[in-house]
Write an enzyme that holds these catalytic residues in place. Structure first.
Site, PDB file in Angstrom:
ATOM      1  CG  HIS A   1      -8.633  -2.968  -2.125  1.00 45.92           C
ATOM      2  ND1 HIS A   1      -9.595  -2.297  -2.845  1.00 45.92           N
ATOM      3  CD2 HIS A   1      -8.437  -2.246  -1.005  1.00 45.92           C
ATOM      4  CE1 HIS A   1      -9.956  -1.217  -2.190  1.00 45.92           C
ATOM      5  NE2 HIS A   1      -9.275  -1.157  -1.060  1.00 45.92           N
ATOM      6  CG  PHE A   2      -9.008  -9.308   0.646  1.00 47.61           C
ATOM      7  CD1 PHE A   2      -9.255  -9.580  -0.693  1.00 47.61           C
ATOM      8  CD2 PHE A   2      -9.920  -9.753   1.592  1.00 47.61           C
ATOM      9  CE1 PHE A   2     -10.393 -10.280  -1.072  1.00 47.61           C
ATOM     10  CE2 PHE A   2     -11.058 -10.453   1.217  1.00 47.61           C
ATOM     11  CZ  PHE A   2     -11.295 -10.714  -0.120  1.00 47.61           C
ATOM     12  CG  HIS A   3      -6.785  -2.637   3.352  1.00 46.85           C
ATOM     13  ND1 HIS A   3      -6.098  -1.474   3.100  1.00 46.85           N
ATOM     14  CD2 HIS A   3      -8.024  -2.462   2.820  1.00 46.85           C
ATOM     15  CE1 HIS A   3      -6.886  -0.621   2.457  1.00 46.85           C
ATOM     16  NE2 HIS A   3      -8.059  -1.204   2.273  1.00 46.85           N
TER      17      HIS A   3
ATOM     18  CG  ASP B   1      -2.045   0.997   1.108  1.00 48.87           C
ATOM     19  OD1 ASP B   1      -3.206   0.563   1.086  1.00 48.87           O
ATOM     20  OD2 ASP B   1      -1.769   2.222   1.035  1.00 48.87           O
ATOM     21  CB  ILE B   2       0.894   4.162  -2.290  1.00 44.33           C
ATOM     22  CG1 ILE B   2       1.991   5.047  -2.833  1.00 44.33           C
ATOM     23  CG2 ILE B   2      -0.394   4.931  -2.055  1.00 44.33           C
ATOM     24  CD1 ILE B   2       1.713   5.555  -4.246  1.00 44.33           C
TER      25      ILE B   2
ATOM     26  CG  ASN C   1     -12.736  -0.741   3.835  1.00 43.24           C
ATOM     27  OD1 ASN C   1     -13.040  -1.352   4.856  1.00 43.24           O
ATOM     28  ND2 ASN C   1     -11.686   0.064   3.760  1.00 43.24           N
TER      29      ASN C   1
ATOM     30  CD  GLN D   1     -14.788  -0.434  -2.601  1.00 38.56           C
ATOM     31  OE1 GLN D   1     -16.021  -0.457  -2.467  1.00 38.56           O
ATOM     32  NE2 GLN D   1     -14.145  -1.250  -3.407  1.00 38.56           N
TER      33      GLN D   1
HETATM   34  P1  AMP Z   1      -9.832   1.493   0.510  1.00 44.73           P
HETATM   35  O1  AMP Z   1     -10.047   2.746   1.322  1.00 44.73           O
HETATM   36  O2  AMP Z   1     -10.200   0.237   1.237  1.00 44.73           O
HETATM   37  O3  AMP Z   1     -10.481   1.593  -0.862  1.00 44.73           O
HETATM   38  O4  AMP Z   1      -8.267   1.381   0.303  1.00 44.73           O
HETATM   39  C1  AMP Z   1      -7.588   1.838  -0.845  1.00 44.73           C
HETATM   40  C2  AMP Z   1      -6.120   1.741  -0.552  1.00 44.73           C
HETATM   41  O5  AMP Z   1      -5.413   1.833  -1.768  1.00 44.73           O
HETATM   42  C3  AMP Z   1      -5.588   2.853   0.360  1.00 44.73           C
HETATM   43  O6  AMP Z   1      -5.004   2.279   1.526  1.00 44.73           O
HETATM   44  C4  AMP Z   1      -4.555   3.569  -0.524  1.00 44.73           C
HETATM   45  O7  AMP Z   1      -3.424   4.003   0.198  1.00 44.73           O
HETATM   46  C5  AMP Z   1      -4.198   2.489  -1.539  1.00 44.73           C
HETATM   47  N1  AMP Z   1      -3.714   2.982  -2.818  1.00 44.73           N
HETATM   48  C6  AMP Z   1      -4.304   3.880  -3.636  1.00 44.73           C
HETATM   49  N2  AMP Z   1      -3.574   4.068  -4.753  1.00 44.73           N
HETATM   50  C7  AMP Z   1      -2.491   3.244  -4.645  1.00 44.73           C
HETATM   51  C8  AMP Z   1      -1.359   2.973  -5.480  1.00 44.73           C
HETATM   52  N3  AMP Z   1      -1.185   3.591  -6.657  1.00 44.73           N
HETATM   53  N4  AMP Z   1      -0.451   2.073  -5.035  1.00 44.73           N
HETATM   54  C9  AMP Z   1      -0.607   1.451  -3.857  1.00 44.73           C
HETATM   55  N5  AMP Z   1      -1.654   1.650  -3.027  1.00 44.73           N
HETATM   56  C10 AMP Z   1      -2.581   2.544  -3.414  1.00 44.73           C
END
Ligand code: AMP
Ligand code: ZN
Length: 138
Positions: A102-104, A33-34, A89, A96
């Protein structure tokens, strides 16, 4: 442009934008995750575009869960890590922000309070070091 063409995770899957990948097979991709809640926070992403878990075919969901379990095992084995959270989420109301399933997978330490806020790596080198620890061939 299609939903898939606008989707940031579809662009990562297509190789159009970069990510620190730690696992890939035919159905699933995992990358750092970025903006990690904790360093080592991984996202496990089905390659098939689907906004919510309920939009995703069951076999893709099963493949993603298998990889989620594998990433949890790597966090435990390769990081200072006593446990981990799995978060998933669905919908803006559920926090979300990227409408592609996606799974964190988030490493946790005993005694460490959990801050549900995005963090950052200190440098590209720190990202590379974490990627090297977690990818298939460390
Ligand atoms: P959610 O809030 O569950 O939709 O989580 C989306 C996640 O994607 C967040 O934790 C962001 O930091 C991550 N994210 C968004 N863009 C990127 C990217 N280009 N590379 C890696 N992670 C990302
Ligand atoms: Zn997508």
């Amino acid at each position: 442009m299609s939903d898939t063409g606008k989707c940031v995770f579809c662009k990562i899957i297509a190789g159009v934008i970069p990510a620190a990948k730690v696992y890939e097979d035919g159905q699933t991709l995992a990358f750092l995750d970025i903006a990690p809640f904790e360093k080592g926070h991984v996202l496990v992403v089905p390659k098939r575009h689907a906004p919510m878990l309920t939009d995703l075919p069951e076999e893709d969901a099963q493949a993603a869960m298998r990889v989620t379990r594998e990433i949890g095992a790597r966090l435990l084995a390769r990081l200072p890590c006593d446990g981990f959270n799995v978060l998933q989420n669905n919908g803006v109301c559920a926090s979300q922000t990227v409408p592609h399933v996606h799974f964190h997978v988030i490493p946790r330490r005993n005694g460490q309070p959990f801050h549900w806020t995005p963090g950052q790596y200190a440098s590209p080198e720190e990202v590379g070091a974490m990627q090297a620890k977690l990818r298939t061939d460390p």
